[in-house]
Design an enzyme around this catalytic site. Structure first.
Site, PDB file in Angstrom:
ATOM      1  N   LYS A 154       0.929  -1.294   0.145  1.00 27.09           N
ATOM      2  CA  LYS A 154       0.017  -0.072  -0.042  1.00 27.09           C
ATOM      3  C   LYS A 154       0.885   1.340  -0.018  1.00 27.09           C
ATOM      4  O   LYS A 154       2.277   1.304  -0.066  1.00 27.09           O
ATOM      5  CB  LYS A 154      -0.866   0.002   1.009  1.00 27.09           C
ATOM      6  CG  LYS A 154      -1.816  -1.456   1.218  1.00 27.09           C
ATOM      7  CD  LYS A 154      -2.663  -1.554   0.172  1.00 27.09           C
ATOM      8  CE  LYS A 154      -3.163  -2.980   0.029  1.00 27.09           C
ATOM      9  NZ  LYS A 154      -4.328  -3.383   0.800  1.00 27.09           N
TER      10      LYS A 154
HETATM   11  C1  LIG Z   1      -5.315  -4.714   1.429  1.00 23.66           C
HETATM   12  C2  LIG Z   1      -6.826  -4.251   1.224  1.00 23.66           C
HETATM   13  C3  LIG Z   1      -7.523  -4.621   2.420  1.00 23.66           C
HETATM   14  C4  LIG Z   1      -7.080  -5.409   3.614  1.00 23.66           C
HETATM   15  O1  LIG Z   1      -6.035  -5.013   3.934  1.00 23.66           O
HETATM   16  P1  LIG Z   1      -5.229  -5.714   5.103  1.00 23.66           P
HETATM   17  O2  LIG Z   1      -4.529  -4.978   5.849  1.00 23.66           O
HETATM   18  O3  LIG Z   1      -4.351  -6.778   4.273  1.00 23.66           O
HETATM   19  O4  LIG Z   1      -6.072  -6.570   5.700  1.00 23.66           O
HETATM   20  C5  LIG Z   1      -9.007  -4.498   2.029  1.00 23.66           C
HETATM   21  N1  LIG Z   1      -9.442  -3.791   0.830  1.00 23.66           N
HETATM   22  C6  LIG Z   1      -8.703  -3.323   0.009  1.00 23.66           C
HETATM   23  C7  LIG Z   1      -9.121  -2.768  -1.280  1.00 23.66           C
HETATM   24  C8  LIG Z   1      -7.322  -3.594   0.056  1.00 23.66           C
HETATM   25  O5  LIG Z   1      -6.888  -3.381  -0.872  1.00 23.66           O
END
Ligand SMILES: *Cc1c(COP(=O)(O)O)cnc(C)c1O
Length: 378
Positions: free
Chosen positions: A187
């Protein structure tokens, strides 16, 4: 030829300063639930323009707690996008509520406000829109629908930290009740694993803080009666805490967020310009305020998409496809959803490909462009 590094579609950028911030916390008295989490929350809230930020263990925990704070439960329906990570629909099920998929637009893969309207029943309690790939979705229209039908909006901003919509930062909750983020290493910024919920509702914020820590509370009257140690489980909560080591990395990364987003935008612009001359592919169109968690191209011919994927893989470029529509996953198929239910999302899925975009990509971006051009020149 010198061995070329393998490129993923995304990766973290850890600086010496980030490492020092973490090391400093390791020498501190409290490794978890210390002062660093609270500072990270304050700084994050300020950065996105929200009144409250609640740090949690990951983005999925953020979704789960937001759904609980929204009061979603058995008998309730919550409208979700099929063009996202499975965590959105899963979190609705964690609360005993039922996720209802609504189809997306074929331009940016965003949940379509008209499809939301069609999916609303007397049981609908909420909507979880996703700012897919970092393109802000049509929150203004979604907000109107939510107000009309008294629905809670939990915005999934996992792809859109640093993005703005109609001048408001994603996370400011200008159009949502709560917004959630993930700090997974792919991210915009990372804490290893981590997540955040932002809101302008003080009551929801207090509830979220309790829920992430076993539902513990310290009612003042009982503390006065029993003693300072007194705390009790007021409701069923979880251990979804972020620790101080992670929060130290988060604080340090947050200071670099503007640079991360600027780097992603520069990479996206370069790709846009390079691909303008390749008629077989179309990048998702640029949008004002986008922060580009992903850079997605649509390959006009679905069969060619698969060959291009393999070609790039052989050239050490580990692209991805985001996402297999959630409703066709085996688990959701068992719950009655099937291919054909979300025709636009399914067609969108047949053409998309996520190619490398991350702040440290640098000149390797030209390798990606050359490999794609080379494929179509063959
Ligand atoms: C990464 C992500 C999540 C979940 O996040 P985690 O930290 O991996 O649990 C949820 N929604 C979207 C759209 C994501 O890209």
């Amino acid at each position: 030829m010198a061995k070329q590094p393998i490129l993923g579609y995304g990766r973290q950028d850890i600086s010496q300063g980030d490492i020092e911030a973490v090391a400093e916390t390791l020498r501190a008295d409290l490794l978890t639930t210390g002062p660093t989490v609270a500072r990270f929350e304050e700084e994050f809230a300020t950065r996105v323009g929200a009144e409250h930020a609640i740090a949690v263990a990951n983005g999925t925990a953020a979704l789960h707690l937001a759904c609980l704070a929204a009061g979603f439960g058995p008998g309730d329906e919550v409208i979700v996008s099929p063009m996202t990570f499975a965590a959105d629909a899963n979190a609705v099920l964690y609360c005993g509520a039922t996720p209802i998929f609504a189809d997306v637009t074929d331009t940016h893969g965003h949940i379509d406000p008209e499809a939301i309207s069609r999916a609303i029943t007397t049981k609908t309690k909420g909507i979880i829109p996703v700012d897919y790939a970092g393109f802000p979705c049509a929150m203004s229209a979604i907000r109107k629908i939510a107000e009309r039908s008294k629905l809670t909006i939990i915005q999934d901003g996992c792809h859109a930290l640093g993005a703005t919509y109609e001048g408001s930062p994603i996370g400011s909750c200008a159009f949502s009740d709560m917004t959630i983020f993930s700090f997974h290493p792919v991210k915009h910024m990372t804490t290893g694993e981590g997540g955040m919920i932002t809101t302008n509702d003080a009551e929801a914020a207090a509830l979220l803080q309790q829920l992430r820590n076993h539902g513990l509370q310290q009612p003042q009257d009982k503390v006065a009666q029993e003693g300072r140690w007194y705390q009790e489980v007021g409701q069923l909560g979880y251990n979804y805490r972020l620790n101080d080591i992670q929060a130290a990395l988060g604080r340090s990364q947050l200071q670099r967020l503007d640079a991360f987003v600027a780097a992603r935008r520069t990479i996206a612009t370069r790709y846009d310009e390079a691909f303008a001359s390749i008629p077989e592919i179309n990048p998702l169109p640029p949008m004002e305020g986008a922060s580009y968690h992903l850079y997605i191209i649509k390959v006009k011919d679905g069969e060619t998409r698969r060959q291009l994927f393999d070609h790039l893989w052989e050239h050490g470029i580990r692209c991805q496809v985001h996402y297999v529509p959630v409703h066709v996953h085996a688990f959701y198929a068992e719950r009655g959803w099937k291919s054909g239910d979300m025709p636009i999302a399914e067609e969108f899925y047949n053409h998309i490909l996520s190619i490398p975009i991350y702040p440290t990509l640098g000149s390797e971006q030209e390798r990606v462009i050359d490999a794609i051009k080379g494929f179509f020149d063959e």
